[in-house]
Design a protein around this motif. Structure first.
Motif, PDB file in Angstrom:
ATOM      1  N   PRO A 112       0.165   4.273  10.084  1.00  0.00           N
ATOM      2  CA  PRO A 112      -0.032   3.346  11.196  1.00  0.00           C
ATOM      3  C   PRO A 112       0.995   2.208  11.209  1.00  0.00           C
ATOM      4  CG  PRO A 112      -1.873   3.219   9.616  1.00  0.00           C
ATOM      5  CD  PRO A 112      -0.966   4.323   9.169  1.00  0.00           C
ATOM      6  N   LEU A 113       1.464   1.780  10.041  1.00  0.00           N
ATOM      7  CA  LEU A 113       2.465   0.722   9.974  1.00  0.00           C
ATOM      8  C   LEU A 113       3.807   1.187  10.558  1.00  0.00           C
ATOM      9  CD1 LEU A 113       1.816  -0.532   6.329  1.00  0.00           C
ATOM     10  CD2 LEU A 113       1.107  -1.657   8.446  1.00  0.00           C
ATOM     11  N   GLN A 143       0.853  -1.196   0.000  1.00  0.00           N
ATOM     12  CA  GLN A 143       0.000   0.000   0.000  1.00  0.00           C
ATOM     13  C   GLN A 143       0.886   1.242   0.000  1.00  0.00           C
ATOM     14  OE1 GLN A 143      -2.422  -0.827   3.568  1.00  0.00           O
ATOM     15  NE2 GLN A 143      -4.151  -0.842   2.159  1.00  0.00           N
ATOM     16  N   PRO A 144       1.414   1.633  -1.151  1.00  0.00           N
ATOM     17  CA  PRO A 144       2.365   2.740  -1.201  1.00  0.00           C
ATOM     18  C   PRO A 144       1.708   4.124  -1.153  1.00  0.00           C
ATOM     19  CG  PRO A 144       2.096   1.821  -3.382  1.00  0.00           C
ATOM     20  CD  PRO A 144       1.265   0.985  -2.456  1.00  0.00           C
ATOM     21  N   ALA A 145       1.159   4.451  -0.001  1.00  0.00           N
ATOM     22  CA  ALA A 145       0.580   5.781   0.223  1.00  0.00           C
ATOM     23  C   ALA A 145       0.944   6.208   1.638  1.00  0.00           C
ATOM     24  CB  ALA A 145      -0.932   5.752   0.052  1.00  0.00           C
ATOM     25  N   ILE A 146       1.202   7.471   1.831  1.00  0.00           N
ATOM     26  CA  ILE A 146       1.641   7.977   3.130  1.00  0.00           C
ATOM     27  C   ILE A 146       0.623   7.663   4.220  1.00  0.00           C
ATOM     28  CG2 ILE A 146       2.195  10.073   4.426  1.00  0.00           C
ATOM     29  CD1 ILE A 146       3.359  11.157   1.721  1.00  0.00           C
ATOM     30  N   GLU A 147      -0.666   7.873   3.942  1.00  0.00           N
ATOM     31  CA  GLU A 147      -1.673   7.626   4.978  1.00  0.00           C
ATOM     32  C   GLU A 147      -1.786   6.140   5.327  1.00  0.00           C
ATOM     33  OE1 GLU A 147      -5.469   9.105   3.741  1.00  0.00           O
ATOM     34  OE2 GLU A 147      -5.787   7.503   2.289  1.00  0.00           O
ATOM     35  N   ALA A 148      -1.472   5.251   4.384  1.00  0.00           N
ATOM     36  CA  ALA A 148      -1.475   3.821   4.667  1.00  0.00           C
ATOM     37  C   ALA A 148      -0.229   3.424   5.461  1.00  0.00           C
ATOM     38  CB  ALA A 148      -1.551   3.022   3.368  1.00  0.00           C
ATOM     39  N   TRP A 149       0.867   4.123   5.225  1.00  0.00           N
ATOM     40  CA  TRP A 149       2.115   3.817   5.909  1.00  0.00           C
ATOM     41  C   TRP A 149       2.119   4.297   7.359  1.00  0.00           C
ATOM     42  CZ3 TRP A 149       6.630   5.239   2.104  1.00  0.00           C
ATOM     43  CH2 TRP A 149       6.618   4.342   1.027  1.00  0.00           C
TER      44      TRP A 149
END
Length: 76
Positions: free
Chosen positions: A70-71, A62-68
């Motif tokens: 929490p990870l 999921q290469p998007a800042i908002e997806a990253w």
């Protein structure tokens, strides 16, 4: 020190040679030119500087800042 959403955005923009304000947090970063080598570079930096435990596969999926965020354990 924990990562923030703004720091992730700044680091990604720096890696891509872009202005952080130009990169929407929900955009697919591959469309901006982010490739696997750059993801590994960013992940290495975040592991060293922020103790991040995320895996490359998680970020690549999921290469998007908002997806990253929490990870990567990022707060606001």
């Amino acid at each position: 020190m924990a990562l923030t959403l703004d720091q992730i955005r700044t680091d990604v923009a720096d890696c891509l040679g872009e202005d952080p304000a130009d990169i929407p947090v929900d955009d697919n970063l591959v469309d901006w030119g982010l490739d696997s080598v750059r993801i590994m570079t960013l992940l290495g930096r975040w592991r060293r500087e922020h103790g991040v435990q995320a895996d490359f596969a998680d970020l690549a999926e999921q290469p998007a800042i908002e997806a990253w965020a929490p990870l990567l354990g990022a707060g606001a």
